[in-house]
Design an enzyme around this catalytic site. Structure first.
Site, PDB file in Angstrom:
ATOM      1  N   LYS A  50      55.643  72.138  19.173  1.00 60.15           N
ATOM      2  CA  LYS A  50      54.409  72.894  18.936  1.00 60.15           C
ATOM      3  C   LYS A  50      54.543  74.316  19.484  1.00 60.15           C
ATOM      4  CE  LYS A  50      51.729  68.705  18.738  1.00 60.15           C
ATOM      5  NZ  LYS A  50      51.003  67.643  19.397  1.00 60.15           N
TER       6      LYS A  50
ATOM      7  N   ASP B 179      43.137  69.610  16.322  1.00 59.27           N
ATOM      8  CA  ASP B 179      43.739  68.332  15.953  1.00 59.27           C
ATOM      9  C   ASP B 179      42.780  67.536  15.052  1.00 59.27           C
ATOM     10  OD1 ASP B 179      46.135  67.128  16.225  1.00 59.27           O
ATOM     11  OD2 ASP B 179      45.781  66.267  18.211  1.00 59.27           O
TER      12      ASP B 179
ATOM     13  N   GLN C 227      47.531  66.265  24.232  1.00 61.83           N
ATOM     14  CA  GLN C 227      48.645  65.471  23.710  1.00 61.83           C
ATOM     15  C   GLN C 227      48.430  63.989  24.040  1.00 61.83           C
ATOM     16  OE1 GLN C 227      51.289  66.810  21.872  1.00 61.83           O
ATOM     17  NE2 GLN C 227      51.867  64.685  21.533  1.00 61.83           N
TER      18      GLN C 227
END
Ligand code: NAP
Length: 284
Positions: free
Chosen positions: A53, A120, A97
């Site tokens: 990322k 996300d 995460q």
């Protein structure tokens, strides 16, 4: 049979994202386009994902913030990190995460992310926006799958689409996105009876279950489009998908491989969502 080349689509998409970021920079606005990634603990797979990322951000010109927290962090410590990133004007997008260490409950933490920064697409506000047909930040993997299908001009309207897997991250949002494109969508899961009969009727089969080589040739019809989301290991420890590619590919009109199919799109769409979030936050 055509291979749906996720690497190619990711590369084209990243070039466009880079251009978008350059255009934003040229406007001379005070705030940068920024992505913050919170990693709790030292799970090796998560470390690799986070590094990818960060690299992706660098490639397209997005400012990245790495927030590493120790594995024994308390709920309050993670919550405080999220809250401070919510307030940080340099951060347009936040990623927590997953998976988190076992003692931390992920949903209440995900709920603390400012929905406007939820790149996300995990927050229930963004999911609700998607389900009610409003503009939203879409979960990156299903968003990437739709981009691949679009790139290859695969017609969805009126088609029978079957999504195997109903996770909040992949199956459910993917089903909604296919529905939005006027496909007739069936969602299957671990309790579905006669799964093969259902997938055999499908023009498009998307499999996201995490079971190596689960979809076999006798479960798809000739000419089907097959999308394989799985990231599994075969009996030799080699990376493979939820689809038995060697068996199924010869029957398909289009199929995504693993690796090189859906995988490369996920980080790319995270970058896309970060730019999208920035634009929404700044009324661009
Ligand atoms: P998940 O949260 O574990 O959900 C799995 C889903 O599959 C559940 O809905 C489950 O049904 C269903 N399922 C399990 N066994 C089944 C069976 N035998 N028949 C039918 N349905 C079955 O998984 P996920 O997060 O969606 O991920 C799925 C796969 O995609 C994993 O391999 C993951 O690594 C991969 N993935 C890849 C990417 C990428 O970037 N390429 C991104 C995300 C995930 P129930 O609901 O009934 O339990």
């Amino acid at each position: 049979m055509t291979i749906l080349d996720g690497k190619l689509v990711a590369s084209v998409t990243r070039q466009n994202i880079k251009k978008e970021v350059e255009e934003i920079k040229a406007m001379g606005l005070e705030k940068p386009v920024g992505l913050a990634v919170i990693l709790v603990g030292e799970d090796p797979a998560s470390q690799v994902y986070v590094r990818n990322k960060m690299k992706g951000c660098e490639e397209v010109g997005i400012k990245s913030f790495m927030c590493g927290l120790p594995a024994d962090s308390t709920f309050e410590q993670v919550a405080d990190t999220i809250k401070s990133l919510n307030e940080n004007p340099e951060v347009s997008g936040i990623i927590l995460q997953l998976p988190l260490p076992k003692h931390l409950d992920e949903n209440p933490l995900l709920d603390l992310i400012d929905p406007a920064k939820d790149v996300d697409g995990c927050h229930y506000v963004q999911k609700g926006r998607l389900w009610t047909g409003r503009e939203s930040l879409i979960a990156c993997t299903p968003f990437g799958i739709m981009r691949i299908l679009e790139h290859y001009g695969i017609e969805l309207e009126g088609k029978n689409a079957v999504v195997v897997g109903r996770s909040n991250l992949v199956g459910k949002p993917l089903a909604q996105l296919l529905l939005d494109k006027n496909a007739t969508v069936t969602i299957c899961h671990s309790r579905t009876k006669n799964l093969g009969e259902i997938t055999r009727r499908a023009d498009i089969v998307c499999v996201a279950i995490g079971k190596a080589k689960f979809l076999k040739a006798d479960m798809v019809k000739d000419g089907a489009v097959v999308v394989d989301v799985g990231m599994d290991r075969d009996e030799n420890g080699k990376l493979c998908g939820d689809v038995d590619f060697a068996e199924v590919a010869p029957k398909c009109s289009f199929i995504t491989p693993v690796p090189g199919g859906v995988g490369p799109m996920t980080v790319t769409m995270l970058l896309q969502n970060t730019v999208r979030a920035y634009k929404q936050q700044n009324n661009l």
